[in-house]
Scaffold this active site. Structure first.
Site, PDB file in Angstrom:
ATOM      1  N   ASN A  24       0.873  -1.170   0.000  1.00  0.00           N
ATOM      2  CA  ASN A  24       0.000   0.000   0.000  1.00  0.00           C
ATOM      3  C   ASN A  24       0.915   1.226   0.000  1.00  0.00           C
ATOM      4  O   ASN A  24       2.121   1.118   0.236  1.00  0.00           O
ATOM      5  CB  ASN A  24      -1.002  -0.026   1.156  1.00  0.00           C
ATOM      6  CG  ASN A  24      -0.332   0.035   2.517  1.00  0.00           C
ATOM      7  OD1 ASN A  24       0.512   0.895   2.778  1.00  0.00           O
ATOM      8  ND2 ASN A  24      -0.715  -0.865   3.393  1.00  0.00           N
ATOM      9  N   ASP A  34       1.292  -7.927   1.228  1.00  0.00           N
ATOM     10  CA  ASP A  34       2.054  -6.893   1.935  1.00  0.00           C
ATOM     11  C   ASP A  34       2.330  -7.308   3.382  1.00  0.00           C
ATOM     12  O   ASP A  34       3.472  -7.284   3.843  1.00  0.00           O
ATOM     13  CB  ASP A  34       1.265  -5.585   1.881  1.00  0.00           C
ATOM     14  CG  ASP A  34       2.073  -4.363   2.282  1.00  0.00           C
ATOM     15  OD1 ASP A  34       3.321  -4.422   2.272  1.00  0.00           O
ATOM     16  OD2 ASP A  34       1.447  -3.329   2.571  1.00  0.00           O
TER      17      ASP A  34
END
Length: 173
Positions: A24, A34
């Site tokens: 992000n 992530d």
């Protein structure tokens, strides 16, 4: 020509020179790929990301761009963080998604990485339809001049693997 390989599995378990993170914009970790990369990579990855935020990316990494950090505890030398676009039915953001792959390969070239593992960028929480994400990913990697010798698309489940397999002739896999 860059060889393309498909693997169903966990991107954090790949032994490559560079692992691409579907990050992000904050670069400080999140969910999905992530979060997994930050967890397995350990504190060194987050520390490098914090340094990037304190310097040239104070407002975060822009969508479609890529930047590298250490890989920490991963079986890789680097993590290349790229921010994919959120899918929209109203706006064509496919150029931004393609940019994630081009920019990641550009960063890999700058690093001298010859083997790179990619997730299906934007095809998770960002809602990009898997078939279209696969088409954009494979077409972009094929069309991008790079010194990377092998790109491995690491797909989390069977349906993602099938979507990518439909884009890669069996003799290439």
């Amino acid at each position: 020509m860059t060889a393309i390989k498909l693997v169903q599995g966990d991107i954090t378990r790949q032994s490559v020179e560079a692992v691409v993170n579907a990050a992000n914009s904050s670069l400080l970790g999140g969910g999905g790929v992530d979060g997994a990369i930050h967890r397995r990579g350990g504190p060194a990855v987050l520390e490098d990301c914090r340094k990037l935020r304190a310097s040239q990316y104070g407002k975060g990494l822009p969508t479609g761009r890529a930047v590298a950090t250490t890989a920490g505890e991963l079986d890789a030398r680097w993590v290349i963080h790229t921010v994919g676009p959120v899918y929209s039915r109203e706006e064509d953001r496919s150029a931004l998604l393609a940019s994630c792959y081009r920019e990641s390969l550009r960063v890999a070239d700058e690093l001298g990485a010859r083997t790179v593992a990619f997730p299906a960028v934007s095809a998770g929480i960002y809602g990009w339809p898997m078939d279209d994400a696969a088409r954009i990913a494979v077409e972009t990697v094929r069309a991008t001049p790079t010194d990377v010798e092998e790109v491995t698309f690491v797909l989390f489940d069977e349906s993602a693997y099938r979507a990518f397999a439909a884009q890669v002739p069996s003799e290439e896999k």
